[in-house]
Design a protein around this motif. Structure first.
Motif, PDB file in Angstrom:
ATOM      1  N   LYS A 139     -37.458   8.162  35.062  1.00 57.99           N
ATOM      2  CA  LYS A 139     -37.746   8.212  33.765  1.00 57.99           C
ATOM      3  C   LYS A 139     -37.174   9.539  33.224  1.00 57.99           C
ATOM      4  O   LYS A 139     -37.922  10.257  32.184  1.00 57.99           O
ATOM      5  CB  LYS A 139     -39.416   8.419  33.569  1.00 57.99           C
ATOM      6  CG  LYS A 139     -40.158   7.076  33.899  1.00 57.99           C
ATOM      7  CD  LYS A 139     -39.759   6.007  33.188  1.00 57.99           C
ATOM      8  CE  LYS A 139     -40.443   4.677  33.553  1.00 57.99           C
ATOM      9  NZ  LYS A 139     -39.903   3.706  34.460  1.00 57.99           N
ATOM     10  N   LYS A 166     -34.947  -3.499  30.913  1.00 54.64           N
ATOM     11  CA  LYS A 166     -36.385  -3.985  30.833  1.00 54.64           C
ATOM     12  C   LYS A 166     -36.678  -4.709  32.036  1.00 54.64           C
ATOM     13  O   LYS A 166     -37.962  -4.497  32.431  1.00 54.64           O
ATOM     14  CB  LYS A 166     -36.232  -5.182  29.609  1.00 54.64           C
ATOM     15  CG  LYS A 166     -37.437  -5.625  29.240  1.00 54.64           C
ATOM     16  CD  LYS A 166     -37.299  -6.636  27.968  1.00 54.64           C
ATOM     17  CE  LYS A 166     -38.459  -7.675  28.053  1.00 54.64           C
ATOM     18  NZ  LYS A 166     -38.167  -8.701  27.198  1.00 54.64           N
ATOM     19  N   GLY A 170     -39.031  -1.916  33.306  1.00 52.82           N
ATOM     20  CA  GLY A 170     -40.278  -2.036  32.324  1.00 52.82           C
ATOM     21  C   GLY A 170     -39.885  -2.374  30.669  1.00 52.82           C
ATOM     22  O   GLY A 170     -38.977  -1.502  30.155  1.00 52.82           O
ATOM     23  N   SER A 171     -40.440  -3.117  30.091  1.00 55.78           N
ATOM     24  CA  SER A 171     -40.344  -3.437  28.591  1.00 55.78           C
ATOM     25  C   SER A 171     -40.592  -1.973  27.760  1.00 55.78           C
ATOM     26  O   SER A 171     -39.740  -1.764  26.932  1.00 55.78           O
ATOM     27  CB  SER A 171     -41.113  -4.446  28.270  1.00 55.78           C
ATOM     28  OG  SER A 171     -41.069  -4.649  26.792  1.00 55.78           O
ATOM     29  N   ASP A 172     -41.627  -1.445  27.958  1.00 51.90           N
ATOM     30  CA  ASP A 172     -41.916  -0.250  27.258  1.00 51.90           C
ATOM     31  C   ASP A 172     -40.983   0.985  27.478  1.00 51.90           C
ATOM     32  O   ASP A 172     -40.698   1.530  26.492  1.00 51.90           O
ATOM     33  CB  ASP A 172     -43.584   0.360  27.859  1.00 51.90           C
ATOM     34  CG  ASP A 172     -44.555  -0.361  27.228  1.00 51.90           C
ATOM     35  OD1 ASP A 172     -44.518  -1.290  26.586  1.00 51.90           O
ATOM     36  OD2 ASP A 172     -45.575  -0.339  28.075  1.00 51.90           O
ATOM     37  N   TYR A 173     -40.645   1.076  28.671  1.00 48.59           N
ATOM     38  CA  TYR A 173     -39.577   2.415  28.659  1.00 48.59           C
ATOM     39  C   TYR A 173     -38.016   1.773  28.109  1.00 48.59           C
ATOM     40  O   TYR A 173     -37.505   2.667  27.423  1.00 48.59           O
ATOM     41  CB  TYR A 173     -39.215   2.732  30.226  1.00 48.59           C
ATOM     42  CG  TYR A 173     -38.238   3.698  30.545  1.00 48.59           C
ATOM     43  CD1 TYR A 173     -38.409   4.730  29.897  1.00 48.59           C
ATOM     44  CD2 TYR A 173     -37.497   3.500  31.445  1.00 48.59           C
ATOM     45  CE1 TYR A 173     -37.733   5.708  30.434  1.00 48.59           C
ATOM     46  CE2 TYR A 173     -36.352   4.290  31.883  1.00 48.59           C
ATOM     47  CZ  TYR A 173     -36.595   5.727  31.108  1.00 48.59           C
ATOM     48  OH  TYR A 173     -35.746   6.816  31.391  1.00 48.59           O
ATOM     49  N   GLN A 175     -37.978  -0.287  25.530  1.00 46.76           N
ATOM     50  CA  GLN A 175     -38.068  -0.123  24.061  1.00 46.76           C
ATOM     51  C   GLN A 175     -37.777   1.153  23.618  1.00 46.76           C
ATOM     52  O   GLN A 175     -37.336   1.766  22.667  1.00 46.76           O
ATOM     53  CB  GLN A 175     -39.453  -0.645  23.602  1.00 46.76           C
ATOM     54  CG  GLN A 175     -39.399  -2.019  23.504  1.00 46.76           C
ATOM     55  CD  GLN A 175     -38.403  -2.217  22.199  1.00 46.76           C
ATOM     56  OE1 GLN A 175     -37.614  -3.025  22.250  1.00 46.76           O
ATOM     57  NE2 GLN A 175     -39.246  -2.233  20.807  1.00 46.76           N
ATOM     58  N   ARG A 176     -38.443   2.321  24.379  1.00 45.27           N
ATOM     59  CA  ARG A 176     -38.287   3.750  24.005  1.00 45.27           C
ATOM     60  C   ARG A 176     -37.183   4.188  24.124  1.00 45.27           C
ATOM     61  O   ARG A 176     -36.444   5.003  23.156  1.00 45.27           O
ATOM     62  CB  ARG A 176     -39.457   4.381  25.216  1.00 45.27           C
ATOM     63  CG  ARG A 176     -39.723   5.857  24.613  1.00 45.27           C
ATOM     64  CD  ARG A 176     -40.946   6.411  25.314  1.00 45.27           C
ATOM     65  NE  ARG A 176     -40.749   6.590  26.781  1.00 45.27           N
ATOM     66  CZ  ARG A 176     -41.684   5.831  27.634  1.00 45.27           C
ATOM     67  NH1 ARG A 176     -42.325   5.179  27.327  1.00 45.27           N
ATOM     68  NH2 ARG A 176     -41.240   5.921  29.160  1.00 45.27           N
ATOM     69  N   GLU A 180     -36.908   3.358  20.120  1.00 44.44           N
ATOM     70  CA  GLU A 180     -38.004   4.270  19.648  1.00 44.44           C
ATOM     71  C   GLU A 180     -37.550   5.778  19.388  1.00 44.44           C
ATOM     72  O   GLU A 180     -37.569   6.524  18.380  1.00 44.44           O
ATOM     73  CB  GLU A 180     -39.140   4.372  20.287  1.00 44.44           C
ATOM     74  CG  GLU A 180     -40.024   2.801  20.090  1.00 44.44           C
ATOM     75  CD  GLU A 180     -41.023   2.567  20.977  1.00 44.44           C
ATOM     76  OE1 GLU A 180     -41.468   3.707  21.890  1.00 44.44           O
ATOM     77  OE2 GLU A 180     -41.709   1.386  21.116  1.00 44.44           O
TER      78      GLU A 180
END
Length: 191
Positions: A139, A166, A170-173, A175-176, A180
């Motif tokens: 990350k 993704k 992962g989807s959250d990472y 997207q970030r 974002e």
């Protein structure tokens, strides 16, 4: 490589006018990479550097064979000036390929990392791909740049890269780092 801020702004303004005249519905923000060569060069050209959307974020790059000490010196020099360093395509620098802990040092000191979208796709070879996978797993990547220099060989292909990130991280990472964080940066906020 020496492109003073007034020149970049002038060319950007002309380009925006062309895009508007032909009716392309796109939002554009001013920004470019600053090639860090030495402390002396940085000091000499600091007042002419273009930041990202006139924020405190400075997108910086190095020659691919840059030494570890130069990278860390550069990040510290930018921080000392009150700006936020964003290191472009760290996965392509030999020093970080050899010693990924440099990326950790950059992030721990207050800097950010922007990968090229093609790195995860293998566009720059297997070593770059393995390096960026390591950075993503830990990350350490905050942004993704298209590195789209033209429409033939260096086109954007951002979606393909997004899907890879993704699926693997992962989807959250995804997207970030794809969406974002960029919005936060453009508004001058803290990522």
């Amino acid at each position: 490589f020496e492109n003073p801020n007034y020149k970049i702004k002038e060319l950007f303004g002309q380009f925006k006018d062309i895009v508007e005249d032909v009716g392309i519905p796109i939002k554009m923000y001013l920004g470019c990479e600053f090639l860090y060569r030495s402390h002396e060069s940085f000091e000499r050209h600091f007042e002419e550097i273009t930041t990202l959307n006139d924020t405190k974020y400075l997108l910086m790059e190095f020659y691919f064979d840059v030494e570890e000490e130069v990278i860390l010196e550069a990040v510290q020099n930018v921080l000392d000036k009150g700006y936020i360093p964003v290191v472009a395509h760290p996965e392509r620098f030999e020093a970080i390929q050899i010693n990924p802990d440099i990326a950790v040092e950059i992030v721990n000191s207050g800097g950010y990392l922007q990968m090229n979208k093609g790195s995860i796709l293998g566009d720059y070879g297997s070593l770059v791909k393995e390096t960026v996978k390591n950075l993503l797993e830990n990350k350490l990547i905050h942004f993704v740049g298209s590195d789209a220099h033209n429409l033939r060989s260096r086109h954007s292909r951002m979606y393909e890269s997004y899907v890879q990130v993704k699926t693997r991280f992962g989807s959250d990472y995804a997207q970030r780092i794809f969406k974002e964080n960029g919005k936060i940066l453009l508004n001058g906020g803290k990522v």
